[in-house]
Design a protein around this motif. Structure first.
Motif, short mmCIF file in Angstrom:
data_model
loop_
_atom_site.label_atom_id
_atom_site.label_comp_id
_atom_site.label_asym_id
_atom_site.label_seq_id
_atom_site.Cartn_x
_atom_site.Cartn_y
_atom_site.Cartn_z
N ALA A 1 0.82 -1.22 0.00
CA ALA A 1 0.00 0.00 0.00
C ALA A 1 0.85 1.26 0.00
CB ALA A 1 -0.92 -0.01 1.22
N VAL B 1 -3.72 0.56 4.74
CA VAL B 1 -4.12 -0.71 4.14
C VAL B 1 -5.63 -0.77 3.94
CG1 VAL B 1 -4.20 -3.22 4.49
CG2 VAL B 1 -2.12 -1.96 5.02
N TRP C 1 -6.48 1.30 0.90
CA TRP C 1 -5.92 0.71 -0.32
C TRP C 1 -6.65 -0.57 -0.71
CZ3 TRP C 1 -3.41 -4.12 -0.04
CH2 TRP C 1 -2.79 -4.54 -1.21
#
Length: 451
Positions: free
Chosen positions: A174, A179, A182
């Motif tokens: 990412a 995260v 993403w």
């Protein structure tokens, strides 16, 4: 205690060597059996993860033990001894204990503070117990390592010093994006259904991916993992299983791929990834957590694909900031190593003390029997009082020296006190050995039920 560990890890060896030296489960079992067949080792177990291979043993000769264990690691890993030797490290006695406790706390991990290694230590102990290659020393050591690791995670913020390898890998994919941001809405392909793949799938599900496809050599295991992921009480993500032959098709539909299998060859070739990455608006993200690698390293050079693998994770984690909690964990490790050493040294003299008290009890019984022969007119009350008096005298004479010798034996350099006690009281070596064997059998029965 003559604990020896010989091993290699991401700290001592390049990924190319670690890949070649990986040990499948059946090879680990053969390595342990051969280690016990070798003369210097009385106990053995192996800790094998994606970034370390370590052979632990109780040896009676240091130099012979190092030579034999190194040779066995080379034979079973398939890497020649001459090539492997420069990357091996050796720890002995307290240093070996310190090393394992540090590993258990995540201090020696690629990502500092990761907790998955505790499960791997537990598996290593279970294998040694199953094969009966782990005796009292290794049972005590690995059980205590698990407790030390749990203590470090519960009493400190070591978890903040780093993340699990899965989380860290996804963060590297990412890059500067969270995260959860993403991953949201992406389609994920997870190859493999073992513990690491399962953790990756669960992490992706919690991060908000739209769909997860689990591919595995054994379809039933992939189906089971997909069911768990899709359960309402679980992550609730849309999940399904696929056979390995369908990986090529699934790869073209996926946005992010995580692979961690036990395959000895490549699972995804450069050509397969290049075909799947062609024409995309966003890169095809790939995380390879396998050792040896599942995904061709040539993918690093493919336009439209972004690969993070064990080697790139090692480079990234080397620059990761260390949390202040690491110092606290190191202090815990030092204290626990000292306590473990003292306990082992004290335990070493226990069979001698037990044998001494057994001999004293035999002397009391013999003298009471002799007295009864000379004074046949003693009634039961008189006989009992005389017997009790003699026993008290013997107990009082033995109490102070046996308590003190246990204290002295627990200190560094105290191993010689057991020999001195055996010599002073002319104890039968076989009697002492029989007490040791009985203790070992009792410990084995107890420990097999604790993993």
């Amino acid at each position: 205690m003559s604990l020896l560990v010989v091993g290699l890890s991401h700290r001592s060896a390049p990924v190319s060597i670690l890949e070649r030296a990986s040990l499948p489960a059946d090879t680990q079992a053969k390595l342990l059996q051969d280690s016990l067949a070798a003369e210097p080792a009385a106990e053995a177990t192996v800790l094998a993860t994606c970034n370390r291979i370590e052979l632990y043993a109780d040896v009676d000769k240091f130099h012979a033990g190092v030579a034999e264990l190194s040779t066995l690691l080379a034979q079973h890993s398939g890497v020649g001894l001459d090539e492997l030797t420069p990357y091996l490290y050796v720890h002995y006695e307290d240093r070996a204990v310190h090393h394992l406790f540090s590993v258990a706390c995540g201090l020696d991990s690629m990502v500092v503070g990761e907790g998955q290694v505790l499960g791997q230590i537990k598996d290593a102990l279970a294998l040694g117990q199953e094969l009966h290659t782990a005796g009292r020393l290794l049972n005590d050591l690995f059980q205590q390592a698990l407790r030390v690791g749990k203590r470090a995670h519960s009493e400190t913020g070591i978890d903040r010093a780093g993340q699990s390898l899965v989380t860290f890998g996804l963060e590297q994919l990412a890059q500067d994006t969270a995260v959860e941001t993403w991953a949201r809405g992406k389609r994920a392909l997870v190859i493999g259904a073992g513990s690491m793949s399962s953790l990756a799938a669960a992490t992706l599900a919690r991060a908000g991916v739209a769909e997860i496809v689990v591919a595995n050599r054994t379809l039933a295991r992939a189906e089971r993992l997909a069911e768990i992921l899709a359960e309402p009480g679980g992550t609730g993500v849309t999940a399904r299983a696929a056979e390995m032959v369908a990986v090529g098709d699934e790869l073209r539909r996926a946005d992010v791929v995580v692979s961690c299998t036990g395959a000895t060859g490549l699972v995804l070739t450069g050509d397969a990834v290049a075909a799947a990455a062609e024409g995309r608006d966003e890169p095809l993200y790939l995380l390879d957590l396998a050792m040896p690698r599942d995904i061709d390293a040539a993918v690093h050079r493919i336009p439209g694909a972004r690969l993070v693998d064990i080697e790139s994770l090692a480079d990234a984690s080397a620059d990761a900031p260390m949390a202040a909690d690491v110092d606290q964990v190191r202090s815990i490790v030092s204290d626990e190593v000292a306590a473990f050493g003292a306990a082992q040294r004290a335990a070493h003299i226990t069979p001698t003390v037990v044998a001494l008290r057994t001999m004293a009890a035999d002397v009391v019984a013999s003298e009471v029997a002799r007295l009864e022969g000379r004074l046949p007119g003693l009634d039961d009350k008189q006989r009992a009082e005389i017997t009790q008096t003699v026993r008290r005298v013997v107990d009082k004479l033995l109490h102070a020296p046996t308590v003190r010798v246990k204290q002295l034996a627990s200190e560094p350099g105290g191993a010689g006190y057991a020999d001195a006690l055996r010599t002073l009281f002319d104890l039968d070596p076989e009697t002492v050995a029989s007490v040791s064997r009985a203790d070992l059998n009792d410990a084995d029965v107890k420990n097999r039920g604790r993993v």
